[in-house]
Enzyme design. Structure first.
Site, PDB file in Angstrom:
ATOM      1  N   GLU A 173      41.635   3.931 -15.694  1.00 12.36           N
ATOM      2  CA  GLU A 173      41.393   2.541 -16.489  1.00 12.36           C
ATOM      3  C   GLU A 173      41.556   4.451 -17.780  1.00 12.36           C
ATOM      4  O   GLU A 173      40.994   3.857 -18.649  1.00 12.36           O
ATOM      5  CB  GLU A 173      40.164   2.083 -16.330  1.00 12.36           C
ATOM      6  CG  GLU A 173      40.428   1.241 -15.688  1.00 12.36           C
ATOM      7  CD  GLU A 173      41.524   0.036 -16.009  1.00 12.36           C
ATOM      8  OE1 GLU A 173      41.980   0.461 -16.336  1.00 12.36           O
ATOM      9  OE2 GLU A 173      41.770  -0.889 -14.731  1.00 12.36           O
ATOM     10  N   GLN A 175      22.604  17.562  -3.826  1.00  6.74           N
ATOM     11  CA  GLN A 175      21.670  18.707  -4.198  1.00  6.74           C
ATOM     12  C   GLN A 175      20.367  18.395  -3.449  1.00  6.74           C
ATOM     13  O   GLN A 175      19.773  19.291  -2.662  1.00  6.74           O
ATOM     14  CB  GLN A 175      21.414  19.073  -4.704  1.00  6.74           C
ATOM     15  CG  GLN A 175      21.231  20.726  -5.350  1.00  6.74           C
ATOM     16  CD  GLN A 175      22.417  21.097  -5.228  1.00  6.74           C
ATOM     17  OE1 GLN A 175      23.887  20.869  -4.866  1.00  6.74           O
ATOM     18  NE2 GLN A 175      21.608  22.408  -4.891  1.00  6.74           N
TER      19      GLN A 175
END
Length: 231
Positions: free
Chosen positions: A214, A187
Site C-alpha cells: 500500500e 531483544q
C-alpha cells in the site's frame, strides 16, 4: 462492447482465493487513460501463480492473456481508474496501520509478561531500567500510532473529502512504530525470541511487509510532503 486485457500484475493480495479482481488497466495515454475493471477469477485468459513470502500471506501473480471482459464490468467511466485507485488508498492505508498496531500490541503484551516472568541476576527483567525504557517507548509510540489511525478513519467516515495526508501519516507512523516495537520485543526475549515458531519470531516476519505494501514508507513521506507543499 468488450475489452481484451493482456499483461501481468505481481504481488496481488488474495491471489488464488478471491472470486473477483479489481484490475487497473491502461486504456489510453496519460493518467486519464487508466481504467478499472472487475474481473471474474474464472475468466478465460486469466491465470494465477502463487508466491511464497517470508510470512504466510495469499499473494501471487495474475497473468492476463486476451482476457475478455464486458464494458459493463468497468468501474465508473473510462479514465476513472487513476482516481479510483488513489481514493482506495486513502481507505486502505489506515487499515494497514491498524493491523500493524495489532501486531505491535501483541509484541508489547508478550514483552510485559516475559519481563515480569524472566529472572536474571536475581531479579525480574522488569526491574531493570533498560527494559523499562523499552516498554515505555513501545507503549507511547503504539498509542500515538493508534490516534493517527483513528483520526484518518474518522475523517474518512465523516465524508470530508480526500484524506490523503492523514492516511499516509497513519500508515507511515503505525507501521514504523510497530516494527520498532516488535524488534524490541525480540531483544527483550533474547534467544527465545528468535526460535522459529515463537510468537515474537512470527511477528517479526509478519510486520516487515507492512512497511512496503500500500505504498512504502518512503512513498508515504513523499505524499505527506507533497500535501504540505500544496496547501
Amino acid at each position: 462492447n468488450d475489452y481484451l486485457l493482456s499483461g501481468t500484475k505481481i504481488y496481488i493480495s488474495n491471489a488464488g482465493i478471491a472470486d473477483f479482481y479489481t484490475t487497473i488497466v491502461r486504456t489510453d495515454s496519460g493518467k486519464h487513460g487508466i481504467s478499472a475493471f472487475v474481473v471474474d477469477a474464472k475468466s478465460d485468459g486469466l491465470s494465477v501463480e502463487l508466491l511464497e513470502m517470508i510470512a504466510p500471506h495469499p499473494i501471487g501473480i495474475l497473468r492476463f492473456e486476451d482476457c475478455r471482459v464486458k464494458a459493463s464490468q468497468m468501474l465508473g467511466q473510462p479514465g476513472d481508474g487513476y482516481k479510483i485507485a488513489l481514493a482506495n488508498l486513502d481507505t486502505f492505508r489506515p487499515t494497514v496501520g491498524a493491523a500493524a498496531i495489532g501486531f505491535g500490541r501483541r509484541a508489547m503484551d508478550e514483552s510485559l509478561q516475559h519481563a515480569k516472568r524472566r529472572v536474571q541476576f536475581g531479579k525480574p527483567l522488569s526491574d531493570f531500567q533498560a527494559i523499562q525504557f523499552k516498554l515505555a517507548e513501545m507503549a507511547t509510540e503504539l498509542d500515538a500510532a493508534t490516534l493517527l489511525v483513528y483520526r484518518a478513519a474518522h475523517l474518512k467516515d465523516s465524508g470530508v473529502g480526500r484524506t490523503t495526508k492523514e492516511a499516509a501519516m497513519a500508515k507511515l507512523f503505525a507501521t514504523e512504530a510497530a516494527q520498532r516495537a516488535i524488534d524490541e520485543a525480540v531483544q527483550i526475549h533474547g534467544g527465545s525470541g528468535l526460535v522459529r515458531g515463537a510468537i515474537t519470531e512470527r511477528l517479526y516476519r509478519d510486520i516487515r511487509a507492512m512497511r512496503i505494501y500500500e505504498g512504502t514508507s518512503e512513498i508515504q513521506k513523499l505524499i505527506i510532503a507533497g500535501q504540505l507543499l500544496k496547501d
